[in-house]
Design an enzyme around this catalytic site. Structure first.
Site, PDB file in Angstrom:
ATOM      1  N   LEU A 107      12.078  29.192  16.944  1.00 55.66           N
ATOM      2  CA  LEU A 107      12.847  27.975  16.671  1.00 55.66           C
ATOM      3  C   LEU A 107      13.834  27.682  17.796  1.00 55.66           C
ATOM      4  O   LEU A 107      14.723  26.857  17.666  1.00 55.66           O
ATOM      5  CB  LEU A 107      13.606  28.095  15.343  1.00 55.66           C
ATOM      6  CG  LEU A 107      12.745  28.354  14.113  1.00 55.66           C
ATOM      7  CD1 LEU A 107      13.579  28.250  12.851  1.00 55.66           C
ATOM      8  CD2 LEU A 107      11.587  27.379  14.039  1.00 55.66           C
ATOM      9  N   ASP A 136      12.806  21.920  24.056  1.00 59.26           N
ATOM     10  CA  ASP A 136      13.769  22.574  23.164  1.00 59.26           C
ATOM     11  C   ASP A 136      15.161  21.966  23.313  1.00 59.26           C
ATOM     12  O   ASP A 136      15.849  21.701  22.330  1.00 59.26           O
ATOM     13  CB  ASP A 136      13.845  24.076  23.476  1.00 59.26           C
ATOM     14  CG  ASP A 136      12.472  24.719  23.480  1.00 59.26           C
ATOM     15  OD1 ASP A 136      11.570  24.195  22.812  1.00 59.26           O
ATOM     16  OD2 ASP A 136      12.299  25.746  24.165  1.00 59.26           O
TER      17      ASP A 136
HETATM   18  C1  GLA Z   1       8.715  27.026  24.279  1.00 61.17           C
HETATM   19  C2  GLA Z   1       9.273  26.373  25.528  1.00 61.17           C
HETATM   20  C3  GLA Z   1       9.095  24.850  25.476  1.00 61.17           C
HETATM   21  C4  GLA Z   1       7.656  24.469  25.151  1.00 61.17           C
HETATM   22  C5  GLA Z   1       7.146  25.267  23.944  1.00 61.17           C
HETATM   23  C6  GLA Z   1       5.686  25.069  23.715  1.00 61.17           C
HETATM   24  O1  GLA Z   1       9.476  26.637  23.166  1.00 61.17           O
HETATM   25  O2  GLA Z   1      10.632  26.706  25.684  1.00 61.17           O
HETATM   26  O3  GLA Z   1       9.521  24.269  26.688  1.00 61.17           O
HETATM   27  O4  GLA Z   1       6.833  24.643  26.274  1.00 61.17           O
HETATM   28  O5  GLA Z   1       7.371  26.666  24.103  1.00 61.17           O
HETATM   29  O6  GLA Z   1       5.399  23.744  23.413  1.00 61.17           O
END
Ligand code: GLA
Length: 393
Positions: free
Chosen positions: A122, A188
Site C-alpha cells: 500500500l 504512489d
Molecule cells: C510500486 C511502484 C510504483 C508502481 C507500482 C506498480 O508501487 O512504487 O511506481 O510501479 O509498483 O504499478
C-alpha cells in the site's frame, strides 16, 4: 494523529508544533504502467503515515518511529545513508531533493507513526516521503513551482495547488530513485497527494495529468495482505523496469505506452521471449485501464471486475510479479459471489490484493476469505475494508 503526538511527547518531552499525514494507496488497475509512461487508476485509502514535528534551533534532525526502537539522528548539511536505520532514508532522500530545489531545510524533531502496513503493497514508502515533504513545508515554509523551483513562503505556506502537488510528487519520486534505490514511477506519490474521498484517481504518466472519477458507492474496497513482505529494494522491481525499457528500445519507441496490442503482436519477433512477456503485461494493462474507464463510466461493474481478474492473470503468467500466496487470495476471492474483481496491487512479489466487493457483503467476504486462506496456507489473513479518502495534508 494521536500515536505520533504521544510518541513525540514521550521522546522529546514537549508538544509538537505541527502534524501532517499522508495516506497509503491502492492501485486499482494499471500495473507497472507508470514508469512506462502509461495509464493507471488508484485510490488513496485510510491507512496513514502521520508525523508530529517541531523545529529546532540547530541544524540537527532527530527522527523517532513507533515501529523502530532506535532514533535516527543526522545533520541537514551532511546526509548519508545509514544501513542501521534504512527507514530514515526516505526522509533523508527527500530533504536532499528539497535542498537541491532551493528549500532551506533547517533542523527539526519528528515522530512517525504508520497505520500503512510496512511491505504490504500500500506504499508506506510514498506516504512517508509525502508526509516528510509536508512536514518540512510546515516547519520551514516553502512553495514549489511547477518546474520544481522553491520559493520561501512568508508565515504559513499557502494551501497546495495541483501544480505544486505534482512538483512534490516528482521530488518524492526522485528521492526514492536516487537515494533509496528503487526506480519507481510516480503512481504512489501522486495517489497520496491527489487522492479524493470516494474518487478514483486517474493518472496519465505521459502527459502527467490527473483527473478523478467516482467510485460506485455500493462497492467496498477490501485489501487482503498475503503476509509475504515485499521489498522492492530487492532488485526484482528494477529488473522488470529494465526489461520494459529494453523492449521499448527494440520496438523503436520511447516507452511501451506507444505500443498497442496488435502492434506488439506484429513486432513480437524483435523481442526476446522475456521482453515480449513483460511488454504483453504493460500493453495489456494500458488497454485494460482505457476499457475499464469506459466500463466504470457506464457503471458496468461486471466488466470492470473482469479486467481486475485479467490483470492478475497477466501479472502471474506474463510479468511474473505475483507469488503463490497472492494467487491463492485471488482464487479464493473469485469464488465469492459478492466479489466483482480481485488482483495483486502495487509492485507485487508479495504484499496485498485489492478486492472490489459489494459493500453490504464486505465483512462476510473478509471472514470467508480469511477462513479459507488460513486453511490453505496455515497463516491467518490480515484484511481491511478501506475507505477511499482525501490526499495528504
Ligand atoms: C510500486 C511502484 C510504483 C508502481 C507500482 C506498480 O508501487 O512504487 O511506481 O510501479 O509498483 O504499478
Amino acid at each position: 494523529m494521536n500515536e505520533a503526538i504521544r510518541c513525540f511527547e514521550k521522546h522529546f518531552g514537549t508538544a509538537p508544533a505541527c502534524t501532517t499525514r499522508a495516506p497509503g494507496r491502492v492501485e486499482l488497475l494499471g500495473n507497472h504502467t507508470d514508469y512506462n509512461q502509461g495509464l493507471v487508476m488508484a485510490l488513496a485509502v485510510d491507512k496513514y503515515i502521520t508525523m508530529a514535528a517541531a523545529p529546532r534551533d540547530d541544524d540537527q534532525v532527530e527522527l523517532v518511529s513507533t515501529a523502530f526502537d532506535a532514533p535516527a539522528r543526522f545533520t541537514v548539511g551532511h546526509i548519508e545513508r545509514d544501513p542501521e536505520a534504512t527507514w530514515a532514508n526516505y526522509t533523508k532522500g527527500l530533504l536532499l531533493q528539497l535542498q537541491q530545489r532551493g528549500v532551506r531545510t533547517g533542523g527539526f524533531n519528528a515522530a512517525i507513526h504508520s497505520t500503512v502496513p510496512l511491505g504490504g503493497g500500500l506504499s508506506s514508502s510514498a506516504a512517508l516521503l509525502v508526509a516528510s515533504a509536508l512536514t518540512v513545508r510546515k516547519l520551514h515554509p516553502y512553495t514549489l513551482a511547477a518546474d520544481g523551483t522553491a520559493t520561501p513562503a512568508q508565515g504559513h505556506a499557502p494551501p497546495l495547488t495541483d501544480p505544486e502537488r505534482l512538483a512534490l510528487a516528482k521530488a518524492c519520486q526522485a528521492a526514492e530513485n536516487q537515494f533509496v534505490g528503487v526506480n519507481c514511477g510516480l503512481l504512489d506519490h501522486i495517489s497520496s497527494l491527489f487522492g479524493k474521498a470516494h474518487q478514483v484517481v486517474r493518472i496519465d504518466c505521459l502527459h502527467l495529468t490527473v483527473d478523478w472519477a467516482p467510485l460506485p458507492a455500493d462497492l467496498a474496497v477490501v485489501v487482503c495482505h498475503s503476509g509475504v513482505r515485499h521489498a522492492l529494494v530487492g532488485g526484482e522491481y528494477n529488473e522488470r523496469r529494465s526489461m520494459c525499457e529494453a523492449a521499448a528500445a527494440k520496438l523503436g519507441v520511447a516507452a511501451l505506452r506507444f505500443v498497442n496490442p496488435p502492434g506488439l503482436e506484429a513486432a513480437r519477433a524483435r523481442l526476446s521471449p522475456r521482453e515480449y512477456e513483460c511488454a504483453v503485461h504493460i500493453v495489456g494493462e494500458n488497454d485494460r485501464v482505457q476499457r475499464g474507464a469506459r466500463a466504470l463510466a457506464v457503471n458496468d461493474l461486471a466488466t470492470f471486475g473482469g479486467f481486475l481478474f485479467d490483470s492478475h492473470a497477466s501479472s502471474r503468467d506474463s510479468f511474473k510479479n505475483s507469488c503463490p500466496e497472492l494467487d491463492i487470495l485471488v482464487e479464493l476471492a473469485r469464488v465469492e459471489p459478492a466479489c466483482l474483481g480481485a488482483r495483486l496491487t502495487g509492485g507485487g512479489f508479495g504484499g496485498a490484493t485489492l478486492n472490489l466487493v459489494q459493500a453490504d457483503q464486505a465483512e462476510t467476504f473478509r471472514a470467508s476469505v480469511g477462513r479459507a486462506y488460513e486453511s490453505r496456507t496455515g497463516h491467518p489473513l490480515e484484511s481491511w475494508v478501506c475507505d477511499v479518502v482525501d490526499g495528504a495534508a
